[in-house]
Design a protein around this motif. Sequence first.
Motif, short mmCIF file in Angstrom:
data_model
loop_
_atom_site.label_atom_id
_atom_site.label_comp_id
_atom_site.label_asym_id
_atom_site.label_seq_id
_atom_site.Cartn_x
_atom_site.Cartn_y
_atom_site.Cartn_z
N UNK A 1 -24.90 7.04 24.80
CA UNK A 1 -24.65 8.44 24.43
C UNK A 1 -23.67 8.43 23.27
N UNK A 2 -23.92 9.28 22.29
CA UNK A 2 -23.01 9.45 21.17
C UNK A 2 -22.55 10.90 21.18
N UNK A 3 -21.28 11.11 20.89
CA UNK A 3 -20.73 12.45 20.91
C UNK A 3 -19.80 12.66 19.73
N UNK A 4 -19.69 13.91 19.32
CA UNK A 4 -18.81 14.31 18.22
C UNK A 4 -17.36 14.00 18.58
N UNK A 5 -16.56 13.74 17.58
CA UNK A 5 -15.13 13.55 17.78
C UNK A 5 -14.35 14.44 16.81
N UNK A 6 -13.27 14.99 17.28
CA UNK A 6 -12.44 15.82 16.40
C UNK A 6 -11.83 15.01 15.28
N UNK A 7 -11.70 13.70 15.47
CA UNK A 7 -11.12 12.83 14.44
C UNK A 7 -12.05 12.68 13.24
N UNK A 8 -13.31 13.00 13.41
CA UNK A 8 -14.26 12.88 12.31
C UNK A 8 -14.00 13.92 11.22
N UNK A 9 -13.37 15.03 11.57
CA UNK A 9 -13.10 16.08 10.59
C UNK A 9 -12.27 15.59 9.41
N UNK B 1 -16.22 7.24 6.22
CA UNK B 1 -15.83 6.94 7.59
C UNK B 1 -16.56 7.88 8.55
N UNK B 2 -16.90 7.36 9.70
CA UNK B 2 -17.49 8.18 10.74
C UNK B 2 -16.78 7.82 12.04
N UNK B 3 -16.25 8.82 12.71
CA UNK B 3 -15.57 8.61 13.98
C UNK B 3 -16.35 9.40 15.03
N UNK B 4 -16.71 8.72 16.10
CA UNK B 4 -17.47 9.37 17.17
C UNK B 4 -17.12 8.72 18.50
N UNK B 5 -17.54 9.38 19.55
CA UNK B 5 -17.36 8.85 20.89
C UNK B 5 -18.67 8.19 21.32
N UNK B 6 -18.56 7.11 22.07
CA UNK B 6 -19.75 6.39 22.51
C UNK B 6 -19.54 5.90 23.94
N UNK B 7 -20.62 5.90 24.70
CA UNK B 7 -20.57 5.31 26.04
C UNK B 7 -21.96 4.79 26.40
N UNK B 8 -21.97 3.72 27.15
CA UNK B 8 -23.22 3.13 27.61
C UNK B 8 -23.60 3.81 28.92
N UNK B 9 -24.87 4.16 29.05
CA UNK B 9 -25.31 4.69 30.33
C UNK B 9 -26.47 3.85 30.85
N UNK C 1 -15.20 5.26 18.56
CA UNK C 1 -15.83 4.32 17.65
C UNK C 1 -15.57 4.74 16.21
N UNK C 2 -15.14 3.79 15.39
CA UNK C 2 -14.89 4.04 13.97
C UNK C 2 -15.87 3.18 13.17
N UNK C 3 -16.71 3.83 12.37
CA UNK C 3 -17.74 3.13 11.60
C UNK C 3 -17.54 3.42 10.12
N UNK C 4 -17.55 2.37 9.32
CA UNK C 4 -17.51 2.48 7.86
C UNK C 4 -18.71 1.72 7.31
N UNK C 5 -18.96 1.78 6.01
CA UNK C 5 -20.06 0.99 5.46
C UNK C 5 -19.86 -0.52 5.63
N UNK C 6 -18.64 -0.95 5.93
CA UNK C 6 -18.35 -2.37 6.03
C UNK C 6 -18.10 -2.89 7.43
N UNK C 7 -17.85 -1.99 8.40
CA UNK C 7 -17.54 -2.48 9.74
C UNK C 7 -17.74 -1.38 10.79
N UNK C 8 -17.80 -1.82 12.03
CA UNK C 8 -17.82 -0.93 13.19
C UNK C 8 -16.83 -1.49 14.19
N UNK C 9 -15.99 -0.62 14.74
CA UNK C 9 -14.95 -1.09 15.66
C UNK C 9 -14.64 0.00 16.69
#
Length: 105
Positions: free
Chosen positions: A12-20, A26-34, A46-54
């Motif tokens: 599941x991917x969800x919006x994050x207020x930090x993405x604003x 940069x893309x900041x989102x919430x993620x969880x495995x179901x 989760x923080x994703x850039x063109x160079x990394x995901x962490x």
Amino acid sequence: YDCMALCSTTYNFSWSRWNLLAGRNNMVMQVREFIDRKRLPNYQMLHVTPLKAIIVDCTEVSQAFSHQGVEGMEFYPDLFMLVSKHASSSSKEKIAAIDQDLVQT
């Protein structure tokens, strides 16, 4: 977005207020495995850039956004590689079975 599509059957991917305030590359989102929909785990940030995901060490209710990865987090060039390393075996099987052509639809 292609990496998100590949993982969408088990994550599941969800919006994050930090993405604003994340900025253009940069893309900041919430993620969880179901696996079992009856007991969903908490979201991870989760923080994703063109160079990394962490997966970073903060939550939606943290006072400030942290670019620091969680303890022991390695470098991953994209979301798909991060999921490939940290997903459960059943999730890995589902992701491997996805028809690559469906990602583009």
